[in-house]
Design a protein around this motif. Structure first.
Motif, PDB file in Angstrom:
ATOM      1  N   TYR A 183      52.437  20.117  22.948  1.00 17.75           N
ATOM      2  CA  TYR A 183      52.947  20.442  21.611  1.00 17.75           C
ATOM      3  C   TYR A 183      54.456  20.677  21.597  1.00 17.75           C
ATOM      4  N   GLN A 184      55.067  20.503  22.787  1.00 19.25           N
ATOM      5  CA  GLN A 184      56.524  20.658  22.923  1.00 19.25           C
ATOM      6  C   GLN A 184      56.993  22.026  22.385  1.00 19.25           C
ATOM      7  N   LEU A 185      56.276  23.045  22.840  1.00 21.90           N
ATOM      8  CA  LEU A 185      56.567  24.406  22.372  1.00 21.90           C
ATOM      9  C   LEU A 185      57.613  25.109  23.230  1.00 21.90           C
ATOM     10  N   GLY A 186      57.984  24.500  24.359  1.00 19.55           N
ATOM     11  CA  GLY A 186      58.872  25.171  25.307  1.00 19.55           C
ATOM     12  C   GLY A 186      60.157  25.681  24.688  1.00 19.55           C
ATOM     13  N   GLY A 187      60.860  24.809  23.936  1.00 21.75           N
ATOM     14  CA  GLY A 187      62.130  25.200  23.334  1.00 21.75           C
ATOM     15  C   GLY A 187      61.979  26.350  22.359  1.00 21.75           C
ATOM     16  N   MET A 188      60.945  26.278  21.520  1.00 28.34           N
ATOM     17  CA  MET A 188      60.720  27.330  20.530  1.00 28.34           C
ATOM     18  C   MET A 188      60.402  28.665  21.207  1.00 28.34           C
ATOM     19  N   LEU A 189      59.510  28.639  22.224  1.00 30.52           N
ATOM     20  CA  LEU A 189      59.128  29.874  22.906  1.00 30.52           C
ATOM     21  C   LEU A 189      60.300  30.467  23.676  1.00 30.52           C
ATOM     22  N   LEU A 190      61.072  29.586  24.334  1.00 27.67           N
ATOM     23  CA  LEU A 190      62.234  30.073  25.079  1.00 27.67           C
ATOM     24  C   LEU A 190      63.277  30.665  24.125  1.00 27.67           C
ATOM     25  N   GLY A 191      63.409  30.044  22.937  1.00 20.73           N
ATOM     26  CA  GLY A 191      64.324  30.585  21.935  1.00 20.73           C
ATOM     27  C   GLY A 191      63.906  31.982  21.492  1.00 20.73           C
ATOM     28  N   ARG A 192      62.604  32.165  21.253  1.00 15.75           N
ATOM     29  CA  ARG A 192      62.119  33.500  20.873  1.00 15.75           C
ATOM     30  C   ARG A 192      62.349  34.504  21.993  1.00 15.75           C
ATOM     31  N   TYR A 193      62.127  34.055  23.229  1.00 10.56           N
ATOM     32  CA  TYR A 193      62.338  34.944  24.378  1.00 10.56           C
ATOM     33  C   TYR A 193      63.804  35.380  24.452  1.00 10.56           C
ATOM     34  N   ARG A 194      64.709  34.414  24.261  1.00 10.50           N
ATOM     35  CA  ARG A 194      66.136  34.755  24.307  1.00 10.50           C
ATOM     36  C   ARG A 194      66.534  35.684  23.167  1.00 10.50           C
ATOM     37  N   ASN A 195      65.987  35.441  21.981  1.00  9.90           N
ATOM     38  CA  ASN A 195      66.312  36.298  20.835  1.00  9.90           C
ATOM     39  C   ASN A 195      65.853  37.734  21.082  1.00  9.90           C
ATOM     40  N   LEU A 196      64.639  37.873  21.652  1.00  7.93           N
ATOM     41  CA  LEU A 196      64.149  39.217  21.975  1.00  7.93           C
ATOM     42  C   LEU A 196      65.040  39.882  23.015  1.00  7.93           C
ATOM     43  N   PHE A 197      65.441  39.091  24.036  1.00  5.01           N
ATOM     44  CA  PHE A 197      66.319  39.658  25.063  1.00  5.01           C
ATOM     45  C   PHE A 197      67.645  40.088  24.459  1.00  5.01           C
ATOM     46  N   ASP A 198      68.215  39.233  23.606  1.00  6.09           N
ATOM     47  CA  ASP A 198      69.501  39.576  22.978  1.00  6.09           C
ATOM     48  C   ASP A 198      69.395  40.861  22.175  1.00  6.09           C
ATOM     49  N   GLN A 199      68.277  41.021  21.468  1.00  7.27           N
ATOM     50  CA  GLN A 199      68.076  42.240  20.669  1.00  7.27           C
ATOM     51  C   GLN A 199      67.993  43.465  21.580  1.00  7.27           C
ATOM     52  N   LEU A 200      67.158  43.371  22.641  1.00  8.08           N
ATOM     53  CA  LEU A 200      66.984  44.500  23.547  1.00  8.08           C
ATOM     54  C   LEU A 200      68.275  44.773  24.335  1.00  8.08           C
ATOM     55  N   TYR A 201      68.947  43.685  24.754  1.00  9.95           N
ATOM     56  CA  TYR A 201      70.178  43.847  25.515  1.00  9.95           C
ATOM     57  C   TYR A 201      71.258  44.493  24.669  1.00  9.95           C
ATOM     58  N   GLY A 202      71.335  44.100  23.383  1.00 14.42           N
ATOM     59  CA  GLY A 202      72.359  44.674  22.507  1.00 14.42           C
ATOM     60  C   GLY A 202      72.205  46.182  22.389  1.00 14.42           C
ATOM     61  N   GLU A 203      70.952  46.645  22.264  1.00 17.86           N
ATOM     62  CA  GLU A 203      70.712  48.093  22.172  1.00 17.86           C
ATOM     63  C   GLU A 203      71.064  48.782  23.482  1.00 17.86           C
ATOM     64  N   ASP A 204      70.673  48.156  24.614  1.00 18.04           N
ATOM     65  CA  ASP A 204      71.001  48.732  25.923  1.00 18.04           C
ATOM     66  C   ASP A 204      72.508  48.766  26.155  1.00 18.04           C
ATOM     67  N   ARG A 205      73.197  47.693  25.762  1.00 15.44           N
ATOM     68  CA  ARG A 205      74.646  47.612  25.975  1.00 15.44           C
ATOM     69  C   ARG A 205      75.373  48.719  25.211  1.00 15.44           C
ATOM     70  N   ASP A 206      74.987  48.916  23.954  1.00 15.34           N
ATOM     71  CA  ASP A 206      75.651  49.951  23.153  1.00 15.34           C
ATOM     72  C   ASP A 206      75.462  51.328  23.788  1.00 15.34           C
ATOM     73  N   LEU A 207      74.238  51.613  24.236  1.00 11.22           N
ATOM     74  CA  LEU A 207      73.974  52.911  24.845  1.00 11.22           C
ATOM     75  C   LEU A 207      74.730  53.047  26.163  1.00 11.22           C
ATOM     76  N   THR A 208      74.755  51.983  26.980  1.00 13.84           N
ATOM     77  CA  THR A 208      75.430  52.028  28.277  1.00 13.84           C
ATOM     78  C   THR A 208      76.931  52.239  28.113  1.00 13.84           C
ATOM     79  N   LEU A 209      77.534  51.539  27.126  1.00 13.04           N
ATOM     80  CA  LEU A 209      78.973  51.686  26.904  1.00 13.04           C
ATOM     81  C   LEU A 209      79.319  53.096  26.448  1.00 13.04           C
ATOM     82  N   ARG A 210      78.541  53.638  25.509  1.00 22.82           N
ATOM     83  CA  ARG A 210      78.817  54.995  25.040  1.00 22.82           C
ATOM     84  C   ARG A 210      78.611  56.007  26.164  1.00 22.82           C
TER      85      ARG A 210
END
Length: 553
Positions: A183-210
């Motif tokens: 079904y050629q789902l790889g790109g879509m699933l990997l995109g969702r995975y990256r978006n989730l990581f970016d969201q979680l990383y952004g929260e971690d980065r803000d806390l780590t910097l402060r």
């Protein structure tokens, strides 16, 4: 002592120009070398103990979690909030307990060090001790505050973390990869995975910097206090109030004391943080365990069979009942077929019979005794069951069958008997190592079976319980062709003459073999009777049967 001994020896040498006694200086050096050797040995011992303790404690905590999971009800495992609680407990389970133990012993170690440093500094000035304590407090307060924020962030994100792990499984598991590629789902699933990581990383980065910025700024307070004390000690030395050796000692003690006190406060803050994370583990381990008060091992009337009386049930979180006022009676040695569309409540009925759920209202009887009064282990030993979503264990063929009766898991004779009853013996004989063949692709040398072969393995599993007088088959042959299914159920009728059988199937060629047929729609019984009786009525069953029969003409 070393510095003062060297200074004294130098002064004697400059005055006498003769023999200099260097032994006091060297003896102090030797004593320090011995102390350092002992220190290195103790540190190495600590590392060894921590390594062994990490393995033992991680295993112990994981076993506690798994033992607790075994006591919980199916209702809890189908609750997303419960899964978040389980995820939070498991994520830090192997790290935080050991960290708490290490910090506790570290705090004791630091307390002993601070006691000796304090005695030395008080000889210089009590104010030095006060400065030492006050200088470390801002960093401690900052770290404790950010530890609490980090924990709240960790707890809130359990659902997102589970989703991220699920996406990883979809992309990397062999049982998902075929459909993902087709079904050629790889790109879509990997995109969702990256978006989730970016969201979680952004929260971690803000806390780590402060956390880092405030830690640096407040750390300057400690640095300023040290150099203030440094200047004070140097001034006292210049004025001749303390010796050069004393100056060296006090500078070292103040620096190490400051580091040790900061480490002690960090340990306290870390223990607070560890306890925050361990509260997730405590919450899970304190999860309410369903009470099973039934103790009966035999019924009141063995000739009564299975009886449902006005049974209703609604899944947690759902407003629509899965079953409403279900009544039926299955006598010993009778075969009951349950027919209905997907979602009509057929599998739910089976879950109630096997005590995976408890009815909201109404009662279920076995041998004239309420199901709730039965000892649940005794009850389940009387039932051989295969669900449509049966587990494909990454075990050997024999173990895959043997799990049907864990008390006889390694009984090769029972494997063969069950395989013959499940009509799996013919293809098992063709496998490279027969019953010892590893199944699945997770481990070396594993063989993958077809869907129909897996179902025959699962059917054989249901026959492992040779003493079971109730056989439950939930869509047991959905991956098998109609002709093979017909042959299997003809075979079943011959080998289950002394058992009660509950059969769920969409194929009416199979269903018509039953002594009694139950038609369920939207959780309610709308028709029941024999195949011939239901055809005469001309209701829902007759309509579905004729539609299916037309497909074969």
């Amino acid at each position: 002592m070393i510095v003062d001994a060297v200074v004294f020896a130098s002064q004697v040498n400059s005055q006498s120009n003769g023999f200099v006694n260097i032994y006091p200086s060297l003896s102090y050096v030797g004593l320090e070398a011995i102390a350092v050797i002992l220190l290195a040995g103790s540190q190495r011992g600590i590392i060894i103990c921590q390594s062994l303790l990490r393995a033992l404690m991680g295993q112990r905590v994981n076993v506690l979690i798994l033992e607790k999971a075994l006591t919980l009800d199916l209702r809890q495992f189908e609750d997303s909030e419960f899964y978040d609680k389980l995820t939070n407990a498991r994520r830090e389970a192997s790290v935080r307990p050991l960290s708490l133990v290490n910090r506790t012993f570290g705090l004791v170690q630091n307390a002993l060090s601070l006691f000796t440093y304090g005695i030395l500094l008080v000889n210089f000035s009590g104010w030095a001790v006060v400065v030492l304590i006050l200088a470390a407090m801002p960093v401690f307060i900052s770290e404790t505050k950010f530890a609490g924020e980090g924990f709240r962030l960790f707890s809130w994100r359990a659902a997102e973390t589970r989703q991220q792990h699920y996406l990883e499984n979809l992309l990397a598991r062999e049982d998902f990869v075929t459909e993902v590629k087709l079904y050629q789902l790889g790109g879509m699933l990997l995109g969702r995975y990256r978006n989730l990581f970016d969201q979680l990383y952004g929260e971690d980065r803000d806390l780590t910097l402060r956390r880092g910025l405030w830690g640096y700024l407040l750390g300057l307070v400690s640095t300023g206090a040290f150099y203030l004390a440094y200047a004070w000690i140097v001034l006292e030395t210049v004025l001749g109030k303390i010796s050069l050796g004393d100056m060296t000692m006090y500078l070292t003690v103040f620096r190490q004391g400051q580091s040790t006190f900061s480490s002690a406060l960090t340990s306290i803050g870390g223990m607070y943080e560890d306890n925050l994370y361990l509260s997730n583990l405590y919450d899970f381990l304190e999860e309410e365990v369903p009470t099973s008060w039934g103790k009966a091992t035999i019924g009141l009337n063995p000739q009564d069979g299975i009886r449902f009386e006005n049974v209703s049930f609604t899944y947690p979180g759902s407003s629509k009942p899965a079953l409403t006022n279900i009544s039926l009676h299955l006598k010993p040695r009778e075969k009951l077929a349950i027919v209905g569309e997907n979602g009509s409540g057929k599998t739910t009925l089976i879950k109630l019979l096997t005590r995976l759920y408890t009815p909201d209202s109404g009662r279920i009887f076995l041998d004239g005794l309420d199901l709730q009064e039965w000892d649940v282990d005794v009850l389940r030993r009387r039932i051989g069951v295969i669900f449509q979503n049966f587990v494909r264990y990454q075990f050997t063929v024999g173990e895959n069958i043997g799990v049907g009766d864990v008390e006889h898991l390694e009984n090769k004779t029972r494997w063969q008997t069950a395989a013959e009853k499940g009509m799996a013996q013919s293809f098992i004989d063709q496998l490279p190592q027969s019953f010892q063949t590893q199944l699945g692709r997770w481990f070396k040398g594993g063989q993958e079976l077809s869907g129909g072969q897996w179902q025959k393995i699962a059917l054989s599993r249901a026959f492992m319980r040779s003493q079971a007088d109730i056989l439950v088959l939930d869509e047991p042959t959905s991956a098998i062709d109609a002709q093979a299914e017909f042959e299997i159920f003809n075979h079943f009728r011959a080998i289950t003459q002394n058992q009660m059988v509950l059969l769920i199937s969409h194929r009416f060629s199979t269903v018509r073999m039953a002594d009694k047929i139950l038609v369920i729609e939207n959780g309610e019984v709308i028709e029941q009777g024999t195949h011939e009786e239901l055809l005469e009525v001309g209701g829902r069953y007759a309509k579905l049967f004729l539609l299916q029969a037309a497909g074969y003409q």
